[in-house]
Design a protein around this motif. Structure first.
Motif, PDB file in Angstrom:
ATOM      1  N   GLN A 220       0.383  -0.911  -0.116  1.00  0.00           N
ATOM      2  CA  GLN A 220       0.103  -0.209  -0.044  1.00  0.00           C
ATOM      3  C   GLN A 220       1.238   0.443  -0.055  1.00  0.00           C
ATOM      4  O   GLN A 220       0.907   2.595  -0.073  1.00  0.00           O
ATOM      5  N   TRP A 221       2.001   0.607   0.817  1.00  0.00           N
ATOM      6  CA  TRP A 221       2.844   2.118   0.641  1.00  0.00           C
ATOM      7  C   TRP A 221       3.534   2.901  -1.119  1.00  0.00           C
ATOM      8  O   TRP A 221       3.498   3.927  -1.143  1.00  0.00           O
ATOM      9  N   ARG A 222       3.595   1.526  -0.971  1.00  0.00           N
ATOM     10  CA  ARG A 222       4.433   1.570  -2.586  1.00  0.00           C
ATOM     11  C   ARG A 222       2.698   1.804  -3.730  1.00  0.00           C
ATOM     12  O   ARG A 222       3.733   2.994  -4.449  1.00  0.00           O
ATOM     13  N   GLN A 223       2.501   1.884  -3.760  1.00  0.00           N
ATOM     14  CA  GLN A 223       1.000   2.118  -4.319  1.00  0.00           C
ATOM     15  C   GLN A 223       0.627   3.366  -4.513  1.00  0.00           C
ATOM     16  O   GLN A 223       0.461   4.899  -5.347  1.00  0.00           O
ATOM     17  N   THR A 224       0.571   4.107  -2.813  1.00  0.00           N
ATOM     18  CA  THR A 224       0.345   5.222  -2.459  1.00  0.00           C
ATOM     19  C   THR A 224       1.660   6.190  -2.999  1.00  0.00           C
ATOM     20  O   THR A 224       1.475   7.827  -3.556  1.00  0.00           O
TER      21      THR A 224
ATOM     22  N   ARG B 160       6.965  -1.361  -7.683  1.00  0.00           N
ATOM     23  CA  ARG B 160       5.546  -1.349  -6.790  1.00  0.00           C
ATOM     24  C   ARG B 160       4.562  -2.819  -6.930  1.00  0.00           C
ATOM     25  O   ARG B 160       3.606  -3.651  -5.970  1.00  0.00           O
ATOM     26  N   HIS B 161       5.296  -3.542  -8.318  1.00  0.00           N
ATOM     27  CA  HIS B 161       4.799  -4.988  -8.129  1.00  0.00           C
ATOM     28  C   HIS B 161       6.146  -5.545  -7.228  1.00  0.00           C
ATOM     29  O   HIS B 161       6.310  -6.902  -8.010  1.00  0.00           O
ATOM     30  N   GLU B 162       7.113  -5.150  -6.769  1.00  0.00           N
ATOM     31  CA  GLU B 162       8.551  -5.566  -6.677  1.00  0.00           C
ATOM     32  C   GLU B 162       7.854  -6.825  -5.365  1.00  0.00           C
ATOM     33  O   GLU B 162       7.057  -6.361  -4.513  1.00  0.00           O
ATOM     34  N   PRO B 163       7.730  -8.624  -5.225  1.00  0.00           N
ATOM     35  CA  PRO B 163       7.163  -9.626  -4.083  1.00  0.00           C
ATOM     36  C   PRO B 163       8.222  -8.889  -2.493  1.00  0.00           C
ATOM     37  O   PRO B 163       9.000  -8.273  -3.132  1.00  0.00           O
ATOM     38  N   VAL B 164       7.951  -9.047  -1.834  1.00  0.00           N
ATOM     39  CA  VAL B 164       7.832  -7.710  -0.845  1.00  0.00           C
ATOM     40  C   VAL B 164       8.508  -9.540   0.284  1.00  0.00           C
ATOM     41  O   VAL B 164      10.017  -9.527   0.027  1.00  0.00           O
ATOM     42  N   PHE B 165       7.903 -10.940  -0.216  1.00  0.00           N
ATOM     43  CA  PHE B 165       8.788 -11.532  -0.023  1.00  0.00           C
ATOM     44  C   PHE B 165       9.124 -12.952  -1.110  1.00  0.00           C
ATOM     45  O   PHE B 165       8.091 -12.546  -1.716  1.00  0.00           O
TER      46      PHE B 165
END
Length: 412
Positions: A360-364, A393-398
């Protein structure tokens, strides 16, 4: 306009007293002209002062040297994101593995977070009533100022509540609450705090909105630093087999990241024309150089080779080196423990929670950048700007996203 004579007089002393360096005069000059436009007479006097203290030792001289490095970064050809924001001049929380460190680090983050936002509130209030306040160009309308104050207060309140600095229920009005929190935070400031707030505000231009821009970015960096420290401790807990503790800490980190997202509506009050006026002079200083964010991201999972060897990580060489030399991520720790996150529903839930918060942070961030810059504009520091943010913003977090509650046998 201030004159560099006071700086010459300080440097001319046989042994210049570090504790009497004229910070006030230097910062005032930089805020009157903008770092990019500060007269050569000032940079030459500052260079001479730096040469005079080169042989001195001690904490005060180290701080002064750091300040001079930030003030002269453009002159030295070393202007970047960290020097622009004066991050080395702020008491940003760092790694600490001593007993009780987590609570102390959160207090440090909360104090600095509140100080940065209250400084912004005080600046906006001063500017509304005093035409001689610094950064006079393109001051916002009263409506924009009111919105900015409201968002700044909202972003500061969680930290202020945790520190028991304010009881908003007793305030008679919003302006009364603003004055109360400003007074409470100012009373808590130490001399070192005041100096840090002063020296870390060296804008490149004289556009009013740059003050807000700098303070918001500094506040984000303060939170990223704490979250990076949290991730390090979470990884240690997993390696020690303490997954419940890791899950609790990761959930708390997700909450703090969601809380920090309240800074985005504040940043959204920036006037696009003002931003475009000072933005060209920030070339060389891009958020892609955010060391704390890249540490946070890489502690979740090791970046794939394409991203690792792209400007995203080549812009932060110390982080790139740590990863290539074997930095352990949370994914790595779970793999080594041979314990998939799905086997611990609490850890799986906290990983989903953190993934949602950072996504959400990345999207905003991306949406705001598009609104201000446009969908195809390059960023500062010669980066790809909004196209880069769109990809990031599409990079996987894990590496392996935890399954949903339904997938692990729960009720979705």
């Amino acid at each position: 306009m201030t004159s560099p004579d006071v700086l010459h007089r300080w440097s001319a002393q046989r042994r210049p007293p570090i504790d009497r360096f004229p910070y006030d005069a230097v910062v005032t000059a930089y805020q009157q002209h903008g770092k990019h436009f500060v007269p050569d007479a000032w940079t030459q006097a500052l260079t001479a002062a730096r040469n005079r203290i080169a042989h001195l030792n001690g904490g005060d001289s180290r701080y002064l040297s750091t300040f001079l490095g930030c003030a002269l970064d453009k002159t030295d050809g070393r202007f970047d994101y960290r020097s622009y924001l004066g991050l080395a001049l702020l008491p940003i929380p760092g790694p600490d593995q001593t007993p009780g460190a987590a609570a102390r680090q959160l207090v440090r983050r909360d104090r600095l977070h509140a100080q940065l936002l209250i400084d912004l509130i005080a600046f906006e209030l001063r500017s509304a009533y005093d035409e001689l306040t610094a950064l006079p160009q393109m001051r916002p309308t009263p409506a924009v100022t009111t919105k900015r104050l409201r968002h700044a207060l909202r972003a500061a309140m969680p930290a202020l509540h945790r520190m028991s600095f304010v009881d908003d229920a007793s305030a008679s009005s919003e302006i009364d609450l603003l004055r109360r929190v400003t007074a409470a935070v100012n009373l808590d400031l130490t001399d070192d705090d005041r100096r840090a707030l002063q020296t870390s505000m060296l804008p490149v231009h004289t556009m009013h909105d740059e003050w807000m821009f700098i303070r918001v970015l500094q506040a984000f960096e303060t939170t990223f630093a704490l979250l990076a420290s949290d991730l390090t401790e979470i990884i240690t807990a997993v390696q020690a087999g303490r997954t419940p503790a890791a899950a609790t800490r990761l959930s708390a980190a997700a909450s703090l990241l969601r809380e920090s997202a309240s800074l985005w509506p504040l940043m959204a009050t920036i006037q696009p024309a003002a931003f475009h006026a000072f933005r060209p002079y920030t070339d060389g200083a891009s958020a892609i150089q955010s060391r704390h964010y890249k540490i946070l991201e890489s502690l979740c999972r090791r970046p794939d080779n394409q991203r690792l060897h792209s400007p995203a990580y080549l812009s932060v060489p110390e982080v790139h080196t740590a990863i290539t030399q074997g930095q352990v991520s949370l994914d790595d720790a779970l793999d080594a423990a041979q314990q998939p996150a799905a086997e611990d529903p609490f850890l799986a839930a906290s990983m989903r929670e953190f993934t949602a918060a950072i996504t959400q942070w990345r999207q905003t961030h991306y949406r705001l950048a598009v609104r201000i810059l446009g969908p195809d504009r390059t960023g500062t520091g010669y980066t790809q700007g909004t196209p880069y943010l769109n990809d990031a913003r599409h990079e996987p977090v894990f590496r392996h996203n935890p399954p949903t509650t339904r997938d692990v046998g729960g009720n979705a």
